[in-house]
Each structure stands twice: as structure tokens, then as C-alpha cells.
Design an enzyme around this catalytic site. Structure first.
Site, PDB file in Angstrom:
ATOM      1  CB  SER A 169      -0.919  -0.119   1.130  1.00  0.00           C
ATOM      2  OG  SER A 169      -1.710   1.106   1.372  1.00  0.00           O
TER       3      SER A 169
ATOM      4  CE  LYS B 163      -4.496  -0.172   0.244  1.00  0.00           C
ATOM      5  NZ  LYS B 163      -5.509  -1.106   1.416  1.00  0.00           N
ATOM      6  CG  LEU B 164      -1.143   4.011  -6.742  1.00  0.00           C
ATOM      7  CD1 LEU B 164      -1.465   4.699  -8.152  1.00  0.00           C
ATOM      8  CD2 LEU B 164       0.273   3.775  -6.143  1.00  0.00           C
ATOM      9  CE  LYS B 165      -4.233   3.230   2.416  1.00  0.00           C
ATOM     10  NZ  LYS B 165      -5.277   2.807   2.690  1.00  0.00           N
TER      11      LYS B 165
ATOM     12  CG  ASP C  82      -7.860   1.904   0.507  1.00  0.00           C
ATOM     13  OD1 ASP C  82      -9.144   2.412   0.653  1.00  0.00           O
ATOM     14  OD2 ASP C  82      -7.248   1.460   1.416  1.00  0.00           O
TER      15      ASP C  82
ATOM     16  CG  ASN D 266      -8.439   4.641   3.610  1.00  0.00           C
ATOM     17  OD1 ASN D 266      -7.065   4.676   3.085  1.00  0.00           O
ATOM     18  ND2 ASN D 266      -8.807   3.508   4.263  1.00  0.00           N
TER      19      ASN D 266
ATOM     20  CD  GLU E 113      -8.783  -1.239   0.449  1.00  0.00           C
ATOM     21  OE1 GLU E 113      -7.858  -1.280  -0.410  1.00  0.00           O
ATOM     22  OE2 GLU E 113      -8.746  -1.351   1.551  1.00  0.00           O
TER      23      GLU E 113
ATOM     24  CG  ASP F  25     -10.748  -1.556   4.500  1.00  0.00           C
ATOM     25  OD1 ASP F  25     -11.091  -2.160   5.681  1.00  0.00           O
ATOM     26  OD2 ASP F  25      -9.555  -1.105   4.408  1.00  0.00           O
TER      27      ASP F  25
ATOM     28  CE  LYS G  72      -7.830  -2.958   6.368  1.00  0.00           C
ATOM     29  NZ  LYS G  72      -7.830  -1.509   6.445  1.00  0.00           N
TER      30      LYS G  72
ATOM     31  N   GLY H 121      -4.357  -4.814   5.872  1.00  0.00           N
ATOM     32  CA  GLY H 121      -3.225  -4.646   6.591  1.00  0.00           C
ATOM     33  C   GLY H 121      -3.544  -3.489   7.525  1.00  0.00           C
TER      34      GLY H 121
HETATM   35  O1  OSB Z   1      -7.544   1.277   4.369  1.00  0.00           O
HETATM   36  O2  OSB Z   1      -6.202  -0.699   4.275  1.00  0.00           O
HETATM   37  C1  OSB Z   1      -6.371   0.661   4.788  1.00  0.00           C
HETATM   38  C2  OSB Z   1      -3.330   1.170   6.734  1.00  0.00           C
HETATM   39  C3  OSB Z   1      -4.082   1.751   7.891  1.00  0.00           C
HETATM   40  C4  OSB Z   1      -5.364   1.902   8.019  1.00  0.00           C
HETATM   41  C5  OSB Z   1      -6.006   1.369   6.963  1.00  0.00           C
HETATM   42  C6  OSB Z   1      -5.568   1.092   5.830  1.00  0.00           C
HETATM   43  C7  OSB Z   1      -4.198   0.697   5.642  1.00  0.00           C
HETATM   44  C8  OSB Z   1      -3.521   0.489   4.557  1.00  0.00           C
HETATM   45  C9  OSB Z   1      -2.189  -0.104   4.734  1.00  0.00           C
HETATM   46  O3  OSB Z   1      -3.757   0.698   3.389  1.00  0.00           O
HETATM   47  C10 OSB Z   1      -2.173  -1.599   4.866  1.00  0.00           C
HETATM   48  C11 OSB Z   1      -0.676  -2.127   5.435  1.00  0.00           C
HETATM   49  O4  OSB Z   1       0.307  -2.076   4.562  1.00  0.00           O
HETATM   50  O5  OSB Z   1      -0.824  -2.365   6.416  1.00  0.00           O
HETATM   51 MG    MG Z   2      -8.664   0.206   2.802  1.00  0.00          MG
END
Ligand code: OSB
Ligand code: MG
Length: 368
Positions: A135, A161-163, A189, A191, A214, A239, A263, A291
């Protein structure tokens, strides 16, 4: 088993570089570790709640509170200690799934260690190594992002995976696709940073052949995700919205997701995570292991889960050095784009006393 007591340990681990998402920037991972002692055996669980309630309503201080004041006392009063009895013993308390997950995992680890059985076997794993995705956080510039992605690809990661967030979506995705080519397994992703009004913008991502998008919309907006899924061709993955196996069944039935990020902390533990996997498998919905910036303790358990048959997409199961210069267990090292599933009893890893002491901020012993 008979519970002797539970230790709650607050830790703070500096990250190798700031990790920025649409909800905030993390520079130090604060977490709660749970150590269960029973019949002379011990087991560990890592609570994935973050320092602030930005990804989820749970946060580390609250998890510590609810464990000490409600969850551990209820467990201590519940009779023989057994992993499958933890969730029922805690069911009266609403929410706090990440705190519950950490306690259940510690009990499960203690029980499996006492029996000499690996967590992977208990969960139904069918592989002894799993492919690794990574990520990649939001950056200040596209060139910086391209350098970061290149470094991860050089390290062997098989999926990127790009935020994303409004203002950091089409351009960085286009740049990464352009630079690394159509064969790169790429996903994004958000969020929960968008609304349904952003559908036209999100539809522009359709051009880039993403594996999935995501959680574009808020946690509770399951119908919004279903509406969005009808307006874009990129598969929608959830997620934050998937808080249980029931939530997964509902979201799938409503057409809100075609893929699920599993998760264990978010759904209340590894036993419920396996039920999420089972529900998705029954619907033909692929899952992958998410993760939460885990230390080696949580990472080890995630690898066991990621080895189940329905985990057909690479997860955010990265090496320890993705986040930490020094881990609190023997580090997980990515080889040939994969991580080995621990084969020892329980989670198969032990905290290193010296490293653990370095990052410990406080400990609290709760006798049963
Ligand atoms: O949305 O998947 C998520 C990290 C912290 C909280 C939410 C997320 C994430 C990540 C990183 O995307 C996942 C990892 O590499 O542990
Ligand atoms: Mg996520």
C-alpha cells in the site's frame, strides 16, 4: 485452560517514512499488545486500532480502556478459557471489534501453542507462502510517487495499491500506469473520501484497468457503493463497511462490492474473518488480506489467514521493512514477491524481549 491474567502493553513504533492516507498521516504506529497467560502458556494478540479514531471509531486509548474495564473481566468470569468461547463471552458489549479481536487472538495463540498447532492449520490454510502487495501512501508529488513505486517493484512486490483522495486520483494513477505498463497489478484505496456525486470523476479511473477501487464512499453508505458500482467499470471492493460476515453477505447481496478486503481486527477476530472468507467464497467473491501497519505479531497471524483458499488476490501483506526499521519479532522478509506463512505453533512468532522493551510505553497486568 484456566486464565491466570492478561497483560496490556502500549507500544509506539516509528515508521520508516510518514504514511499518508485520505484520513491522515501516521509517523509513529501506536498500538496495544495483549498477552494472555493461561495454564503456564502464553499467547499474543495485536490490537490494530490506531492512535486517533480516523479510519474507524476505535482508537488505541479506547481499546486499552474497554479491554481493562469490560472485556478482560468478562472473559475472566466466563468459565473455561477457549478461543471459540471468547466472542460469545464478550458479545454483550457493543462494537469494539478491534479490542475483542486482540483478546481472542491472544487466547487462540495460547491455546494453539499449548497444543503445538499452527494458526494456519487451525484456520484452514492451503498454502505455505503468500504473494505480497504493498500500500503506497499519498505523496507530495507524482515524481516522488513513481520513485516509491519503483522501489517496491524492485523489492519484488507483485501488486501496488495507491492511496487516493480528491485531488490525488486520476493523475497519479495515470502516471503509474504510463510508467510501469499495463501488466502492473494496480489498485486504489480511497478510505471513504468520496461521495456519490464524485461518480463521474471515479469513472475516469475506468481507463486504467485497475484490479479494484477500495472503499470510495463512507463506511455506512452500502447502497451508495451499489449505486456507484453500476456507474463505473472498476470493481468495487469494501474495507471499512465490512464489519462482520453478516455485513459481507448484505453488501454482496445488495451489489455493493465484487471483492472484499478482510481485516481480522475490523471484524472482531480471526474466527469471524474466516466466516467472512467463507461467505465470500460461497458467493464467488474473491477476498484479500488487508493490513493495519501491523508489527510482526499481527503480521504473522495475517499471513496464516491469507493462506486460505479464497484469498485469490495479493494482500497488503508486506515485509516488516515496509514500515519498520526494526520489528519486535524476527522480521518478515519478502523473497521472490512472497512471504512464508509461519509454520510454528500458534502465530509462530515470538516477540524479541529487547526490541519489545525499546518500544514499550506502559504495561498493565490484569490478574484473572
Ligand atoms: O485502508 O487498508 C487501509 C493502513 C491503515 C489503516 C487503513 C488502511 C491501511 C493501509 C495499509 O492501506 C495496509 C498495510 O500495509 O498494513
Ligand atoms: Mg482500505
Amino acid at each position: 485452560m484456566k486464565l491466570e491474567g492478561v497483560e496490556l502493553r502500549r507500544i509506539a513504533m516509528p515508521l520508516v517514512s510518514p504514511f499518508r492516507t485520505s484520513f491522515g498521516t501516521t509517523t509513529v504506529r501506536e498500538a496495544v499488545l495483549v498477552r494472555v497467560v493461561a495454564d503456564g502458556a502464553e499467547g499474543w494478540g495485536e490490537c490494530v486500532a490506531m492512535a486517533d479514531p480516523l479510519y474507524s471509531s476505535e482508537y488505541a486509548d479506547a481499546a486499552t480502556q474497554v479491554l481493562g474495564r469490560f472485556l478482560v473481566p468478562a472473559l475472566a468470569a466466563s468459565g473455561p478459557l477457549k478461543a471459540h468461547r471468547v466472542a460469545p463471552a464478550l458479545a454483550a458489549f457493543q462494537g469494539h471489534r478491534m479490542a475483542k479481536a486482540a483478546l481472542e487472538t491472544a487466547v487462540l495463540d495460547a491455546e494453539l501453542r499449548a497444543q503445538g498447532r499452527p494458526l494456519a492449520d487451525e484456520l484452514g490454510a492451503v498454502r505455505d507462502r503468500v504473494p505480497c502487495g504493498v500500500s503506497v501512501g499519498i505523496m507530495d508529488s507524482v515524481p516522488e510517487l513513481l520513485d516509491a513505486v519503483e522501489e517496491y517493484l524492485d523489492a519484488g512486490y507483485v501488486r501496488i495499491k495507491l492511496k487516493i483522495e480528491p485531488g490525488w486520483d486520476v493523475e497519479p494513477v495515470a502516471a503509474v500506469r504510463e510508467r510501469f505498463g499495463d501488466a502492473l497489478a494496480l489498485q486504489v484505496d480511497a478510505n471513504a473520501a468520496y461521495t456519490l456525486a464524485d461518480a463521474p470523476r471515479l469513472a475516469r479511473l475506468d481507463a486504467f484497468g485497475l484490479l479494484l477501487i477500495e472503499q470510495p464512499l463512507p463506511e455506512e453508505d452500502v447502497l451508495g457503493h451499489a449505486a456507484l458500482a453500476r456507474r463505473i467499470s472498476t470493481p468495487v471492493c469494501l474495507d471499512e463497511s465490512i464489519t462482520s460476515a453478516r455485513a459481507a453477505a448484505d453488501a454482496i447481496t445488495l451489489g455493493a462490492c465484487a471483492i472484499v478486503n478482510v481485516k481480522p481486527g475490523r471484524v472482531g477476530g480471526y474466527l469471524e474473518a474466516r466466516r467472512v472468507h467463507d461467505v465470500c467464497a460461497a458467493h464467488g467473491v474473491p477476498v484479500w488480506c488487508g493490513g493495519m501497519l501491523e508489527t510482526g505479531i499481527g503480521r504473522a497471524a495475517n499471513l496464516a489467514l491469507a493462506a486460505l483458499p479464497g484469498f485469490t488476490l495479493p494482500g497488503d501483506t508486506s515485509g516488516s521493512d515496509r514500515y519498520y526499521r526494526t520489528d519486535i519479532t524476527e522480521p518478515f522478509v519478502v523473497r521472490d514477491g512472497h512471504l512464508d506463512v509461519p509454520a510454528g505453533p500458534g502465530t509462530g512468532v515470538d516477540p524479541l524481549a529487547g526490541e519489545l522493551a525499546q518500544v514499550t510505553r506502559s504495561t498493565q497486568w490484569l490478574p484473572a
